[in-house]
Scaffold this active site. Structure first.
Site, PDB file in Angstrom:
ATOM      1  N   LYS A   1       0.849  -1.201   0.000  1.00  0.00           N
ATOM      2  CA  LYS A   1       0.000   0.000   0.000  1.00  0.00           C
ATOM      3  C   LYS A   1       0.889   1.257   0.000  1.00  0.00           C
ATOM      4  CE  LYS A   1      -4.123  -2.150   1.866  1.00  0.00           C
ATOM      5  NZ  LYS A   1      -5.314  -1.996   2.704  1.00  0.00           N
TER       6      LYS A   1
ATOM      7  N   HIS B   1      -8.258  -2.507  -6.768  1.00  0.00           N
ATOM      8  CA  HIS B   1      -8.303  -2.641  -5.312  1.00  0.00           C
ATOM      9  C   HIS B   1      -9.376  -1.701  -4.770  1.00  0.00           C
ATOM     10  CE1 HIS B   1      -7.060  -2.400  -1.097  1.00  0.00           C
ATOM     11  NE2 HIS B   1      -6.442  -3.555  -1.298  1.00  0.00           N
TER      12      HIS B   1
ATOM     13  N   GLU C   1     -12.216  -9.492  -1.799  1.00  0.00           N
ATOM     14  CA  GLU C   1     -11.939  -8.713  -0.594  1.00  0.00           C
ATOM     15  C   GLU C   1     -13.124  -7.816  -0.238  1.00  0.00           C
ATOM     16  OE1 GLU C   1      -7.452  -7.546   0.092  1.00  0.00           O
ATOM     17  OE2 GLU C   1      -8.256  -6.473  -1.617  1.00  0.00           O
TER      18      GLU C   1
ATOM     19  N   GLY D   1      -8.450  -8.686   5.867  1.00  0.00           N
ATOM     20  CA  GLY D   1      -8.327  -9.119   7.251  1.00  0.00           C
ATOM     21  C   GLY D   1      -7.408 -10.299   7.491  1.00  0.00           C
TER      22      GLY D   1
END
Length: 229
Positions: free
Chosen positions: A16, A98, A146, A186
């Site tokens: 990230k 994403h 996700e 997670g």
């Protein structure tokens, strides 16, 4: 150095824009991933910040992905990132869509098709089984399911919403069985990885579970533990 071979199960670590994995620190994390990948024979890939892509890709021998790419060809596109640029930087492929960098489906389609022409690997992130199915129809190499509400929470989708993962896996098998499914959101422990693999995925996409860990090596070792059994 450019590593092009992807073997599964796969651990894909997204750096990230975390300060903990920026610049030289990002290279240090990539080196830890490389060391453990070679020592234990598990494929560990990294997705550094775009500014660090070439810096890291040229110094490690594990798969390196771009975090994002735009649906443009080289030319007058100020501020955009081309597939050709990430390939020249040494990346073997790119993530796209994403939840923190959403793009339109038509743009994903262009990226997937152009990446295939350039022999680059694509990982398309999705948030629901229905979106996963739609993205699988575009023919990327991988989709990563996700649910955004679980990202960064430490609550793994593989445990909190296993039906999201199993439904995604089932739909992808029906629509395009050549597409591999990763599980994200997670993921922090080896138990999370084990759960993801039991649900039919071929690996995981994660970020803070490794990047923000006090001991990177310990965190990655825990992730690969179930793969070694």
């Amino acid at each position: 150095m450019v590593a092009t071979k992807i073997e599964y199960p796969l651990i894909l670590i997204n750096f990230k824009a975390y300060a903990e994995a920026s610049g030289k620190k990002g290279l240090q994390l990539a080196k830890v991933a490389e060391k453990l990948s070679k020592e234990y024979g598990v494929t560990i890939a990294v997705a550094p910040q775009l500014t660090d892509l070439m810096f890291i890709a040229q110094q490690v021998d594990i798969p390196v992905f771009s975090q994002h790419v735009d649906d443009v060809s080289p030319g007058s596109h100020t501020g955009h990132v081309t597939l050709e640029a990430v390939k020249d930087a040494g990346a073997i492929g790119t993530m796209v869509n994403h939840s923190e960098r959403r793009v339109r489906a038509d743009q994903i389609d262009v990226v997937v098709k152009r990446a295939r022409q350039l022999n680059l690997v694509t990982v398309v992130c999705t948030n629901t089984p229905e979106v996963t199915a739609a993205m699988a129809a575009l023919g990327p190499d991988m989709v990563a399911i996700e649910p955004p509400e679980l990202i960064g929470t430490g609550i793994p989708v593989s445990k909190a919403k296993p039906e999201v993962v199993t439904s995604s896996v089932d739909l992808v098998k029906k629509i395009n069985p050549n597409v591999k499914v990763l599980c994200g959101a997670g993921i922090t422990t080896g138990d999370d990885v084990a759960a993801a693999l039991r649900l039919g995925t071929v690996g995981v996409l994660l970020a803070s579970g490794v990047v923000k860990a006090k001991d990177w090596e310990k965190a990655i070792l825990d992730l690969i533990r179930p793969i070694l059994k």
